[in-house]
Design a protein around this motif. Sequence first.
Motif, PDB file in Angstrom:
ATOM      1  N   GLU A  91      33.464  45.046  75.223  1.00  0.00           N
ATOM      2  CA  GLU A  91      33.472  45.237  76.579  1.00  0.00           C
ATOM      3  C   GLU A  91      34.367  46.252  76.916  1.00  0.00           C
ATOM      4  OE1 GLU A  91      33.702  40.357  77.410  1.00  0.00           O
ATOM      5  OE2 GLU A  91      35.784  41.473  76.814  1.00  0.00           O
TER       6      GLU A  91
ATOM      7  N   LEU B 291      31.421  53.669  60.808  1.00  0.00           N
ATOM      8  CA  LEU B 291      30.603  53.624  61.744  1.00  0.00           C
ATOM      9  C   LEU B 291      29.292  54.496  61.792  1.00  0.00           C
ATOM     10  CD1 LEU B 291      30.417  53.047  64.888  1.00  0.00           C
ATOM     11  CD2 LEU B 291      31.867  55.097  65.263  1.00  0.00           C
TER      12      LEU B 291
ATOM     13  N   TYR C  42      35.428  43.378  69.469  1.00  0.00           N
ATOM     14  CA  TYR C  42      34.192  43.767  69.341  1.00  0.00           C
ATOM     15  C   TYR C  42      33.593  42.212  68.694  1.00  0.00           C
ATOM     16  CZ  TYR C  42      34.984  48.605  69.639  1.00  0.00           C
ATOM     17  OH  TYR C  42      35.335  50.021  69.909  1.00  0.00           O
TER      18      TYR C  42
ATOM     19  N   LYS D  67      27.194  55.177  68.207  1.00  0.00           N
ATOM     20  CA  LYS D  67      27.748  54.036  69.273  1.00  0.00           C
ATOM     21  C   LYS D  67      27.266  54.854  70.619  1.00  0.00           C
ATOM     22  CE  LYS D  67      31.665  57.277  69.815  1.00  0.00           C
ATOM     23  NZ  LYS D  67      33.336  57.221  69.583  1.00  0.00           N
TER      24      LYS D  67
ATOM     25  N   TYR E  92      29.470  48.242  75.326  1.00  0.00           N
ATOM     26  CA  TYR E  92      29.587  49.321  74.559  1.00  0.00           C
ATOM     27  C   TYR E  92      28.931  48.804  72.991  1.00  0.00           C
ATOM     28  CZ  TYR E  92      33.320  51.146  77.366  1.00  0.00           C
ATOM     29  OH  TYR E  92      34.083  51.544  78.301  1.00  0.00           O
TER      30      TYR E  92
ATOM     31  N   TYR F  28      27.219  49.561  62.195  1.00  0.00           N
ATOM     32  CA  TYR F  28      27.987  49.982  61.156  1.00  0.00           C
ATOM     33  C   TYR F  28      27.053  49.600  60.045  1.00  0.00           C
ATOM     34  CZ  TYR F  28      32.244  49.854  64.135  1.00  0.00           C
ATOM     35  OH  TYR F  28      33.152  50.192  65.014  1.00  0.00           O
TER      36      TYR F  28
ATOM     37  N   PHE G 243      43.592  45.480  63.892  1.00  0.00           N
ATOM     38  CA  PHE G 243      42.494  44.220  63.851  1.00  0.00           C
ATOM     39  C   PHE G 243      42.470  43.702  62.543  1.00  0.00           C
ATOM     40  CE2 PHE G 243      40.885  44.924  68.153  1.00  0.00           C
ATOM     41  CZ  PHE G 243      40.849  46.333  68.263  1.00  0.00           C
TER      42      PHE G 243
ATOM     43  N   ASP H 260      35.500  54.061  71.201  1.00  0.00           N
ATOM     44  CA  ASP H 260      35.663  54.848  69.957  1.00  0.00           C
ATOM     45  C   ASP H 260      35.062  54.220  68.660  1.00  0.00           C
ATOM     46  OD1 ASP H 260      38.341  56.918  70.990  1.00  0.00           O
ATOM     47  OD2 ASP H 260      36.285  56.896  71.142  1.00  0.00           O
ATOM     48  N   GLY H 261      34.993  53.038  68.656  1.00  0.00           N
ATOM     49  CA  GLY H 261      34.721  52.188  67.457  1.00  0.00           C
ATOM     50  C   GLY H 261      35.812  51.973  66.759  1.00  0.00           C
ATOM     51  N   TYR H 262      35.588  51.071  65.659  1.00  0.00           N
ATOM     52  CA  TYR H 262      36.975  50.919  64.684  1.00  0.00           C
ATOM     53  C   TYR H 262      36.518  51.706  63.568  1.00  0.00           C
ATOM     54  CZ  TYR H 262      37.339  46.321  66.717  1.00  0.00           C
ATOM     55  OH  TYR H 262      37.563  44.940  67.662  1.00  0.00           O
TER      56      TYR H 262
ATOM     57  N   PHE I 126      37.526  51.163  59.740  1.00  0.00           N
ATOM     58  CA  PHE I 126      37.805  49.956  58.834  1.00  0.00           C
ATOM     59  C   PHE I 126      38.448  50.467  57.437  1.00  0.00           C
ATOM     60  CE2 PHE I 126      35.926  46.238  60.692  1.00  0.00           C
ATOM     61  CZ  PHE I 126      35.171  46.737  61.476  1.00  0.00           C
TER      62      PHE I 126
ATOM     63  N   PHE J 152      27.498  49.410  69.064  1.00  0.00           N
ATOM     64  CA  PHE J 152      27.625  50.237  67.810  1.00  0.00           C
ATOM     65  C   PHE J 152      26.805  49.727  66.647  1.00  0.00           C
ATOM     66  CE2 PHE J 152      31.835  51.890  69.476  1.00  0.00           C
ATOM     67  CZ  PHE J 152      32.126  50.675  70.620  1.00  0.00           C
TER      68      PHE J 152
ATOM     69  N   GLY K 190      34.291  48.501  52.934  1.00  0.00           N
ATOM     70  CA  GLY K 190      34.542  48.593  54.389  1.00  0.00           C
ATOM     71  C   GLY K 190      33.413  48.875  54.966  1.00  0.00           C
ATOM     72  N   LEU K 191      33.409  48.836  56.477  1.00  0.00           N
ATOM     73  CA  LEU K 191      32.124  49.379  57.325  1.00  0.00           C
ATOM     74  C   LEU K 191      32.433  50.677  57.760  1.00  0.00           C
ATOM     75  CD1 LEU K 191      32.302  46.077  57.675  1.00  0.00           C
ATOM     76  CD2 LEU K 191      31.314  46.410  59.630  1.00  0.00           C
TER      77      LEU K 191
ATOM     78  N   TYR L 299      39.385  45.654  73.666  1.00  0.00           N
ATOM     79  CA  TYR L 299      39.441  46.428  72.475  1.00  0.00           C
ATOM     80  C   TYR L 299      38.700  45.547  71.308  1.00  0.00           C
ATOM     81  CZ  TYR L 299      42.585  49.411  74.889  1.00  0.00           C
ATOM     82  OH  TYR L 299      43.360  50.060  75.754  1.00  0.00           O
TER      83      TYR L 299
ATOM     84  N   SER M 196      40.577  53.243  71.337  1.00  0.00           N
ATOM     85  CA  SER M 196      39.876  52.890  72.957  1.00  0.00           C
ATOM     86  C   SER M 196      38.673  52.030  72.587  1.00  0.00           C
ATOM     87  CB  SER M 196      39.483  53.887  73.566  1.00  0.00           C
ATOM     88  OG  SER M 196      38.236  54.673  72.958  1.00  0.00           O
ATOM     89  N   ASP M 197      38.165  51.255  73.691  1.00  0.00           N
ATOM     90  CA  ASP M 197      36.904  50.492  73.396  1.00  0.00           C
ATOM     91  C   ASP M 197      35.973  51.396  73.068  1.00  0.00           C
ATOM     92  OD1 ASP M 197      37.602  48.484  76.557  1.00  0.00           O
ATOM     93  OD2 ASP M 197      38.506  48.418  74.413  1.00  0.00           O
TER      94      ASP M 197
END
Lengths: 112, 114
Positions: free
Chosen positions: B95, B46, B102, B49, B32, B36, A33, A99-101, A103, B34, B43-44, B100, A96-97
Amino acid sequence: DVKVTQSSRYLVKRTGEKVFLECVQDMDHENMFWYRQDPGLGLRLIYFSYDVKMKEKGDIPEGYSVSREKKERFSLILESASTNQTSMYLCASSSSDRDGYTFGSGTRLTVV
Amino acid sequence: AQSVTQPDIHITVSEGASLELRCNYSYGATPYLFWYVQSPGQGLQLLLKYFSGDTLVQGIKGFEAEFKRSQSSFNLRKPSVHWSDAAEYFCAVGEDTGTYKYIFGTGTRLKVLA
């Protein structure tokens, strides 16, 4: 440690230049992304990719294009840089949806 | 359409005080969710979640968040803030549709007073 690496932390480019922002991940993630981050606007999705040579427009694709020739690399291209593209650009990847990103550290681009 | 709202742009707390950052979302099903954190110029990262199960989730750096379906909220909490927690915090929603993607809130900037 898993990583998303953005090739430049800071860039200064002139109006009208073609600009390449590079992003490489070492996690074998399918999904990558590009977001831009501006104060008060949060993160806005520019483009994303589910697989090699696949790309999908995000919410603000105008003035940008992307390239994904290899799974690990996702490039953002500013075809003709303009001052309103001065921003922080963040690359991310995910598997996956749920797991989070992950960055990258971001590229702060200034167009003068 | 999905949306995420972080009502507080800035929050200031004293070191050692408790913290709660608010996040409200708009989505038809269970999303879903999250949180951050972003340190200046970075950067961000996590923090935690939620996608199912126990509605109270624990994350890194001593943070936790609680999913409340009735209030469409996913607030972030920490019992005792440290000066190193000063950063910007983003809530995000995804979603369960395989897209994928967000949606991110606009962020809350936390300042910690010594």
